[in-house]
Design a protein around this motif. Structure first.
Motif, PDB file in Angstrom:
ATOM      1  N   LYS A 193      42.881 -41.625  48.453  1.00 47.87           N
ATOM      2  CA  LYS A 193      43.304 -41.943  47.090  1.00 47.87           C
ATOM      3  C   LYS A 193      43.843 -40.711  46.360  1.00 47.87           C
ATOM      4  O   LYS A 193      44.880 -40.768  45.704  1.00 47.87           O
ATOM      5  CB  LYS A 193      42.131 -42.559  46.299  1.00 47.87           C
ATOM      6  CG  LYS A 193      41.496 -43.753  46.964  1.00 47.87           C
ATOM      7  CD  LYS A 193      40.334 -44.302  46.153  1.00 47.87           C
ATOM      8  CE  LYS A 193      39.179 -43.354  45.907  1.00 47.87           C
ATOM      9  NZ  LYS A 193      38.428 -42.976  47.134  1.00 47.87           N
ATOM     10  N   THR A 194      43.097 -39.612  46.464  1.00 49.67           N
ATOM     11  CA  THR A 194      43.514 -38.403  45.744  1.00 49.67           C
ATOM     12  C   THR A 194      44.783 -37.819  46.347  1.00 49.67           C
ATOM     13  O   THR A 194      45.717 -37.457  45.618  1.00 49.67           O
ATOM     14  CB  THR A 194      42.371 -37.361  45.744  1.00 49.67           C
ATOM     15  OG1 THR A 194      41.283 -37.905  44.981  1.00 49.67           O
ATOM     16  CG2 THR A 194      42.804 -36.040  45.135  1.00 49.67           C
ATOM     17  N   VAL A 195      44.852 -37.773  47.671  1.00 46.94           N
ATOM     18  CA  VAL A 195      46.058 -37.232  48.307  1.00 46.94           C
ATOM     19  C   VAL A 195      47.260 -38.111  47.943  1.00 46.94           C
ATOM     20  O   VAL A 195      48.331 -37.603  47.608  1.00 46.94           O
ATOM     21  CB  VAL A 195      45.883 -37.111  49.839  1.00 46.94           C
ATOM     22  CG1 VAL A 195      47.182 -36.671  50.497  1.00 46.94           C
ATOM     23  CG2 VAL A 195      44.764 -36.130  50.182  1.00 46.94           C
TER      24      VAL A 195
ATOM     25  N   ALA B 212      45.152 -41.492  36.643  1.00 53.03           N
ATOM     26  CA  ALA B 212      43.797 -41.056  36.332  1.00 53.03           C
ATOM     27  C   ALA B 212      42.958 -41.148  37.602  1.00 53.03           C
ATOM     28  O   ALA B 212      42.661 -42.232  38.083  1.00 53.03           O
ATOM     29  CB  ALA B 212      43.200 -41.925  35.227  1.00 53.03           C
ATOM     30  N   ASP B 213      42.609 -39.984  38.165  1.00 54.70           N
ATOM     31  CA  ASP B 213      41.870 -39.949  39.426  1.00 54.70           C
ATOM     32  C   ASP B 213      40.378 -39.799  39.144  1.00 54.70           C
ATOM     33  O   ASP B 213      39.921 -38.731  38.775  1.00 54.70           O
ATOM     34  CB  ASP B 213      42.389 -38.778  40.277  1.00 54.70           C
ATOM     35  CG  ASP B 213      41.773 -38.773  41.676  1.00 54.70           C
ATOM     36  OD1 ASP B 213      41.043 -39.725  42.015  1.00 54.70           O
ATOM     37  OD2 ASP B 213      42.034 -37.820  42.428  1.00 54.70           O
ATOM     38  N   GLU B 214      39.635 -40.870  39.343  1.00 53.04           N
ATOM     39  CA  GLU B 214      38.187 -40.896  39.091  1.00 53.04           C
ATOM     40  C   GLU B 214      37.872 -40.281  37.724  1.00 53.04           C
ATOM     41  O   GLU B 214      37.038 -39.378  37.630  1.00 53.04           O
ATOM     42  CB  GLU B 214      37.415 -40.116  40.173  1.00 53.04           C
ATOM     43  CG  GLU B 214      37.782 -40.470  41.611  1.00 53.04           C
ATOM     44  CD  GLU B 214      36.852 -41.492  42.263  1.00 53.04           C
ATOM     45  OE1 GLU B 214      35.976 -42.050  41.551  1.00 53.04           O
ATOM     46  OE2 GLU B 214      37.030 -41.774  43.451  1.00 53.04           O
ATOM     47  N   PRO B 215      38.503 -40.767  36.664  1.00 58.01           N
ATOM     48  CA  PRO B 215      38.369 -40.069  35.379  1.00 58.01           C
ATOM     49  C   PRO B 215      36.963 -40.151  34.793  1.00 58.01           C
ATOM     50  O   PRO B 215      36.655 -39.402  33.871  1.00 58.01           O
ATOM     51  CB  PRO B 215      39.363 -40.802  34.470  1.00 58.01           C
ATOM     52  CG  PRO B 215      39.474 -42.175  35.048  1.00 58.01           C
ATOM     53  CD  PRO B 215      39.311 -41.989  36.542  1.00 58.01           C
TER      54      PRO B 215
HETATM   55 MG    MG Z   1      39.411 -38.546  45.455  1.00 57.78          MG
END
Ligand code: MG
Ligand code: ADP
Length: 333
Positions: A50-52, A181-184
């Motif tokens: 997800k983050t990549v 928004a990554d795991e905000p």
């Molecule tokens: Mg992540």
């Protein structure tokens, strides 16, 4: 930039890291589109890419040991292969990103108001006075009490929830059309989590943005997104409207993620629920379905041939599975 009906068009996006143990395909061929004023959820267990994926869409990669192929069109601007200078023209203005840890996005030795100010002056070309007034306005918009006084505090003087609000204000400073928004809210307590998510909802409406909400917790996206992408081992394994994914999901992995949603009745305990089996080794992915070794429904074909993401219906619901759950069984009771 020309007017595009689709804000974001991602095609066969692949991000591969060169590691001492060989190529690691963190994103293995992802395609999807996002319209204006839409909220999309990207979910998947930890390590699913997800983050990549989010960072690749933003054009944020390490300079070395990474190969990106495919296409990311943001309002017609091709992010893949663009230079830092070209990308700087979209960062903050067309697309902004907020991360899990607010301290990575904030400068610890700079007063919070100044951090917003700087963006407004450099990116929006505002003069000092206008920038300061707007910064205070943005702090107010994100729910910082006494914003004019808080303008001069340092990040460490604020609680985690307040810091994340400042990060959101910083992201909004360029009036982006897309907010990633990554795991905000991961790591914040449940009440603060809800407040931050509500805040994102309300600023999305006010600023007419699209939001991509990335989380390992399907509970977070249940009521706040219109569409959901489910990721496993760097690929989309199910995609559909939030309603379809919750009520008529077909991929057993999606079901497993749903079962892992912390229950309101006992949140701290149920947070420990994980999907049984080991997460896949991206350096040595199985030939067939990457989820097969953990899947109760796996048959021979699952182990030898990778299922493609096939659209099931006109609704746009699609899943990659040889033995999908029957619709009735996929419905939540
Ligand atoms: Mg992540
Ligand atoms: N810079 C990097 N070099 C090598 N591997 C990486 C790098 N960044 C992430 N990865 C790997 O890519 C995979 C996906 O990671 P990530 O996108 O952070 O997952 P998620 O956000 O879904 O938890 C993981 O296996 C992770 O170890």
């Amino acid at each position: 930039m020309t007017d595009h009906p689709k804000l974001l068009v991602v095609k066969d996006l692949r991000t591969t890291f060169a590691t001492p143990s060989g190529p690691l395909p963190a994103v293995g061929g992802v395609s999807f589109e996002l319209g204006t004023n839409e909220t999309l959820g990207i979910v998947g267990e930890s390590g699913s890419g997800k983050t990549v994926l989010s960072r690749t869409i933003m054009g944020l990669q390490p300079r070395r040991n990474v190969e990106v192929t495919g296409s990311v069109l943001l309002k017609g601007f091709e992010v893949v292969g663009a230079s830092e200078k070209e990308k700087r023209s979209i960062w903050g203005l067309e697309v902004a990103m907020i991360f899990q840890d607010p301290m990575t996005s904030l400068n610890p030795v700079m007063r919070i108001g100044k951090q917003i100010d700087e963006i407004l002056r450099v990116r929006q070309g505002m003069d000092r006075r206008a920038a300061k007034a707007r910064a205070v306005e943005l702090l107010e918009l994100v729910g910082i009490p006494s914003p004019a006084e808080r303008y001069g505090v340092f990040p460490r003087e604020l609680s985690g929830g307040m810091r994340q609000r400042v990060v959101i204000a910083t992201a909004l400073a360029g009036s982006p059309q897309l907010l990633m928004a990554d795991e905000p809210t991961t790591g914040l307590d449940v009440t603060i989590q809800a407040q931050i998510l509500n805040l994102l909802d309300s600023v999305k409406e006010q600023m007419k943005m699209s939001v991509v909400l990335v989380t390992h917790d399907l509970g977070v996206v249940a009521t706040r997104t219109s569409r959901i992408i489910v990721m496993y081992a760097g690929r989309i394994v199910e995609i559909g409207s939030t309603r379809e994914v919750f009520r008529r999901h077909r991929m057993p992995y999606t079901r497993a993620l749903l079962d892992a949603i912390p229950k309101v009745s006992n949140p701290s305990h149920s947070r420990l629920v994980a999907i049984p089996g080991r997460p896949p080794n991206l350096l040595d992915l199985p030939t067939g379905c990457a989820f097969a070794p953990r899947c109760a429904y796996a048959t021979d074909i699952c182990r030898v041939q990778r299922p493609r993401l096939e659209p099931a219906e006109e609704s746009g619901h699609a899943f990659a599975c040889w033995n999908p759950l029957p619709v009735a069984e996929g419905a939540l009771t």
